[in-house]
Design an enzyme around this catalytic site. Structure first.
Site, PDB file in Angstrom:
ATOM      1  N   ASP A 278      26.972  34.738  39.314  1.00 55.29           N
ATOM      2  CA  ASP A 278      25.613  34.393  38.890  1.00 55.29           C
ATOM      3  C   ASP A 278      24.980  33.745  40.122  1.00 55.29           C
ATOM      4  O   ASP A 278      25.517  33.853  41.232  1.00 55.29           O
ATOM      5  CB  ASP A 278      25.614  33.514  37.627  1.00 55.29           C
ATOM      6  CG  ASP A 278      26.112  32.104  37.862  1.00 55.29           C
ATOM      7  OD1 ASP A 278      26.551  31.804  39.003  1.00 55.29           O
ATOM      8  OD2 ASP A 278      26.078  31.287  36.931  1.00 55.29           O
ATOM      9  N   HIS A 279      23.850  33.051  39.922  1.00 57.67           N
ATOM     10  CA  HIS A 279      23.191  32.429  41.069  1.00 57.67           C
ATOM     11  C   HIS A 279      24.057  31.341  41.699  1.00 57.67           C
ATOM     12  O   HIS A 279      23.967  31.091  42.890  1.00 57.67           O
ATOM     13  CB  HIS A 279      21.823  31.867  40.649  1.00 57.67           C
ATOM     14  CG  HIS A 279      21.886  31.011  39.424  1.00 57.67           C
ATOM     15  ND1 HIS A 279      22.129  31.545  38.171  1.00 57.67           N
ATOM     16  CD2 HIS A 279      21.773  29.673  39.244  1.00 57.67           C
ATOM     17  CE1 HIS A 279      22.139  30.567  37.283  1.00 57.67           C
ATOM     18  NE2 HIS A 279      21.937  29.422  37.906  1.00 57.67           N
TER      19      HIS A 279
ATOM     20  N   CYS B   6      30.884  31.783  39.669  1.00 60.03           N
ATOM     21  CA  CYS B   6      29.694  31.070  39.196  1.00 60.03           C
ATOM     22  C   CYS B   6      29.745  29.675  39.808  1.00 60.03           C
ATOM     23  O   CYS B   6      30.464  29.446  40.785  1.00 60.03           O
ATOM     24  CB  CYS B   6      29.580  31.072  37.675  1.00 60.03           C
ATOM     25  SG  CYS B   6      30.861  30.199  36.764  1.00 60.03           S
TER      26      CYS B   6
ATOM     27  N   THR C 200      30.979  26.840  38.625  1.00 58.91           N
ATOM     28  CA  THR C 200      32.292  26.213  38.442  1.00 58.91           C
ATOM     29  C   THR C 200      33.427  27.210  38.260  1.00 58.91           C
ATOM     30  O   THR C 200      34.593  26.842  38.406  1.00 58.91           O
ATOM     31  CB  THR C 200      32.276  25.349  37.169  1.00 58.91           C
ATOM     32  OG1 THR C 200      31.935  26.207  36.063  1.00 58.91           O
ATOM     33  CG2 THR C 200      31.259  24.212  37.275  1.00 58.91           C
ATOM     34  N   GLY C 201      33.123  28.425  37.831  1.00 57.79           N
ATOM     35  CA  GLY C 201      34.147  29.391  37.401  1.00 57.79           C
ATOM     36  C   GLY C 201      34.410  29.309  35.903  1.00 57.79           C
ATOM     37  O   GLY C 201      35.005  30.211  35.312  1.00 57.79           O
TER      38      GLY C 201
ATOM     39  N   GLY D  67      32.238  29.076  33.094  1.00 56.77           N
ATOM     40  CA  GLY D  67      31.470  29.961  32.207  1.00 56.77           C
ATOM     41  C   GLY D  67      31.951  31.400  32.302  1.00 56.77           C
ATOM     42  O   GLY D  67      32.105  32.087  31.275  1.00 56.77           O
TER      43      GLY D  67
ATOM     44  N   HIS E 154      53.024  33.292  36.222  1.00 57.43           N
ATOM     45  CA  HIS E 154      53.346  32.926  34.840  1.00 57.43           C
ATOM     46  C   HIS E 154      52.442  33.601  33.815  1.00 57.43           C
ATOM     47  O   HIS E 154      52.889  33.905  32.713  1.00 57.43           O
ATOM     48  CB  HIS E 154      53.231  31.408  34.649  1.00 57.43           C
ATOM     49  CG  HIS E 154      54.324  30.645  35.331  1.00 57.43           C
ATOM     50  ND1 HIS E 154      54.537  29.303  35.097  1.00 57.43           N
ATOM     51  CD2 HIS E 154      55.255  31.027  36.238  1.00 57.43           C
ATOM     52  CE1 HIS E 154      55.567  28.895  35.830  1.00 57.43           C
ATOM     53  NE2 HIS E 154      56.009  29.919  36.542  1.00 57.43           N
TER      54      HIS E 154
ATOM     55  N   ARG F  96      30.270  26.506  43.916  1.00 58.98           N
ATOM     56  CA  ARG F  96      29.586  25.253  44.246  1.00 58.98           C
ATOM     57  C   ARG F  96      30.529  24.127  44.657  1.00 58.98           C
ATOM     58  O   ARG F  96      30.115  23.188  45.320  1.00 58.98           O
ATOM     59  CB  ARG F  96      28.750  24.781  43.052  1.00 58.98           C
ATOM     60  CG  ARG F  96      27.517  25.626  42.820  1.00 58.98           C
ATOM     61  CD  ARG F  96      26.577  24.990  41.812  1.00 58.98           C
ATOM     62  NE  ARG F  96      25.350  25.783  41.712  1.00 58.98           N
ATOM     63  CZ  ARG F  96      24.696  26.003  40.583  1.00 58.98           C
ATOM     64  NH1 ARG F  96      25.150  25.495  39.459  1.00 58.98           N
ATOM     65  NH2 ARG F  96      23.601  26.716  40.578  1.00 58.98           N
TER      66      ARG F  96
ATOM     67  N   HIS G  11      58.382  34.726  30.797  1.00 59.03           N
ATOM     68  CA  HIS G  11      56.924  34.730  30.639  1.00 59.03           C
ATOM     69  C   HIS G  11      56.402  35.951  29.881  1.00 59.03           C
ATOM     70  O   HIS G  11      55.263  35.945  29.427  1.00 59.03           O
ATOM     71  CB  HIS G  11      56.254  34.646  32.010  1.00 59.03           C
ATOM     72  CG  HIS G  11      56.648  33.416  32.764  1.00 59.03           C
ATOM     73  ND1 HIS G  11      56.288  32.150  32.357  1.00 59.03           N
ATOM     74  CD2 HIS G  11      57.428  33.256  33.864  1.00 59.03           C
ATOM     75  CE1 HIS G  11      56.805  31.260  33.178  1.00 59.03           C
ATOM     76  NE2 HIS G  11      57.507  31.902  34.100  1.00 59.03           N
TER      77      HIS G  11
HETATM   78  C1  RB5 Z   1      24.598  27.703  36.357  1.00 62.57           C
HETATM   79  O1  RB5 Z   1      23.764  26.608  36.552  1.00 62.57           O
HETATM   80  C2  RB5 Z   1      25.990  27.238  35.966  1.00 62.57           C
HETATM   81  O2  RB5 Z   1      25.977  26.722  34.675  1.00 62.57           O
HETATM   82  C3  RB5 Z   1      26.981  28.380  36.082  1.00 62.57           C
HETATM   83  O3  RB5 Z   1      26.979  28.851  37.390  1.00 62.57           O
HETATM   84  C4  RB5 Z   1      28.417  28.080  35.765  1.00 62.57           C
HETATM   85  O4  RB5 Z   1      28.888  26.982  36.487  1.00 62.57           O
HETATM   86  C5  RB5 Z   1      28.761  28.020  34.331  1.00 62.57           C
HETATM   87  O5  RB5 Z   1      29.894  27.769  33.942  1.00 62.57           O
END
Ligand code: RB5
Length: 153
Positions: A8-9, A65, A67-68, A70, A98, A109, A133
């Site tokens: 995503d962005h 994304c 954080t990874g 979502g 595993h 980010r 496993h």
């Molecule tokens: C977008 O702002 C953010 O929520 C997305 O990139 C991600 O971190 C979601 O889990």
């Protein structure tokens, strides 16, 4: 390896360099977007990558994304996918060894491009260990079955 990738962005800035890094290694990369840095909804990009892996059109998926997290939430809802947000090489190793993970979810980010490349190397080169496993992963996957009533051992 056939690798499906999307972001995503929050992960867009790393997606191009990561795709190029994979192509330099000889992988066959399919980029499911986005194709500019506009704000988008991560489920719209996690879904096609997860489905490509689930249907065997790709061997592995990589999603980026902020954080990874979502991306992993979405991808794990697709039958046949084992996805997780991974922030370091040790977790990447164990995710393969595993959990037989097939969709790697990265943070654009909070983890540098260089560190994500090391995580990707580990994800793509570590084999599933099998053994004890196997039954555990099978139990993970039975949660995909709508007829599974839960907790049967
Ligand atoms: C977008 O702002 C953010 O929520 C997305 O990139 C991600 O971190 C979601 O889990």
């Amino acid at each position: 390896m056939r690798i499906a990738i999307a972001s995503d962005h929050g992960g867009y800035d790393q997606k191009g360099p990561i795709a190029a890094y994979l192509e330099d290694q000889g992988h066959d990369v399919t980029d499911f977007g986005p194709h500019d840095a506009s704000s988008v909804d991560y489920p719209d990009y996690a879904d096609p990558v997860a489905r490509a892996v689930a249907t065997g059109k790709a061997d592995r998926g990589i999603l980026i994304c902020g954080t990874g997290i979502g991306m992993a939430l979405v991808a794990d809802k697709v039958s046949g996918v084992r996805a997780a947000p991974i922030q370091n090489v040790n977790f990447a190793h164990l995710f393969r060894q595993h959990n037989n993970g097939n969709v790697l979810c990265l943070s654009g980010r909070f983890v540098s491009l260089e560190d994500n490349e090391r995580i990707i190397d580990e994800f793509l080169t570590t084999e599933f260990e099998g053994g004890r496993h196997v039954a555990r992963v099978e139990k993970v996957m039975r949660e995909d079955d709508p007829d599974f009533g839960g907790v049967a051992r």
